[in-house]
Design an enzyme around this catalytic site. Structure first.
Site, PDB file in Angstrom:
ATOM      1  N   PRO D   2       0.834  -1.215   0.000  1.00 48.10           N
ATOM      2  CA  PRO D   2       0.000   0.000   0.000  1.00 48.10           C
ATOM      3  C   PRO D   2       0.863   1.257   0.000  1.00 48.10           C
ATOM      4  CG  PRO D   2      -0.632  -1.490   1.783  1.00 48.10           C
ATOM      5  CD  PRO D   2       0.678  -1.980   1.240  1.00 48.10           C
ATOM      6  N   TYR D   3       0.215   2.336  -0.345  1.00 51.59           N
ATOM      7  CA  TYR D   3       0.848   3.658  -0.317  1.00 51.59           C
ATOM      8  C   TYR D   3      -0.062   4.575   0.486  1.00 51.59           C
ATOM      9  CZ  TYR D   3       2.209   8.287  -1.961  1.00 51.59           C
ATOM     10  OH  TYR D   3       2.600   9.592  -2.016  1.00 51.59           O
TER      11      TYR D   3
END
Lengths: 67, 67, 67, 67, 67, 67
Positions: D2-3
């Site tokens: 994820p970011y």
């Protein structure tokens, strides 16, 4: 008309290197999708190593500890 | 509740001009979509001209060459 | 050359309303900063109410509970 | 993988506080979605109060006027 | 560790074309800045033409009018 | 007033899981920085696996090949 945003750590990228990113990714969009380079916008954000995390810790700490 | 992000080149926009962007776009969201201004968030990113590309080259180079 | 990103909840904004946001914010950048409208890029992201939070809860829940 | 991108006003967050955000949100993604922390990227943008708007005015003005 | 976000109009880019963007920009970051490809994250957002503006009007309108 | 944007692959996160991300990161900003939860905005973008790259290839390909 595409828009590209790079986020990289602020660790001394030169104007020449940033120009190479701009030129390279604009050409990539021409080659792959036939996009018009004249309206392709590229923005490079340089982020302090205190403000960048990976693996749950900041890059500052990782660099200090040799990770 | 909307969120608006402006990205502009860092070329001397004043606090008054930035306040005018904030006020103007917040009102635009009221007028067009009936959004609540109290929870409308606006963020303005100013980007160095070395870090902004269009037409495959940086704005620094374009300014220097009069483009 | 500016870039503007709107994030709004996906709740039925029409093509006409989105066109009004595009036109309005482009003109705002002309009026306030003298930016060239021909290279001003606007992107509107519509976000599902499950995916938007404020006050620690999703907009879906807030709408259901009348908040 | 994820970011996560935080945007906060630039008002003196310390390296320790930023490290706590990085650690906390990375763990949250492990706990809620089982994401791999080793490839979870977190970027914190600190934004000048002139460049942050809410309620149609900048945070600089709101702070000055005690709002 | 870099993060790259492409925004393009949703006009039928194939999985192969998107894979070429991912591969190409990751290699560009290796070549220009020596970045580690294993932790380079790329996200491609495809945006409806009603939601993309340039020159103060939507891409839908521009396409219809042959601009 | 903070703004948090999560980008995750679109792989079946439930409304409950997304609500847990919203609640958790809002509380994190209260605990670490004393931010007001009432004006903390969270946006979760779910991205197709064709449109997410790491290590120079799409997540679709990585999943297929067991990486």
């Amino acid at each position: 008309m595409p828009y590209v945003n790079f986020k990289i750590t602020r660790e001394g990228a030169t104007a020449e290197q940033k120009a190479a990113l701009i030129k390279g990714v604009t050409q990539l969009l021409v080659d792959v999708l036939g996009k018009n380079p004249q309206t392709t916008v590229v923005v490079i954000d340089e982020v302090d190593t205190d403000n960048w995390g990976i693996g749950g810790e900041s890059v500052t700490v990782r660099r200090r500890d040799g990770r």
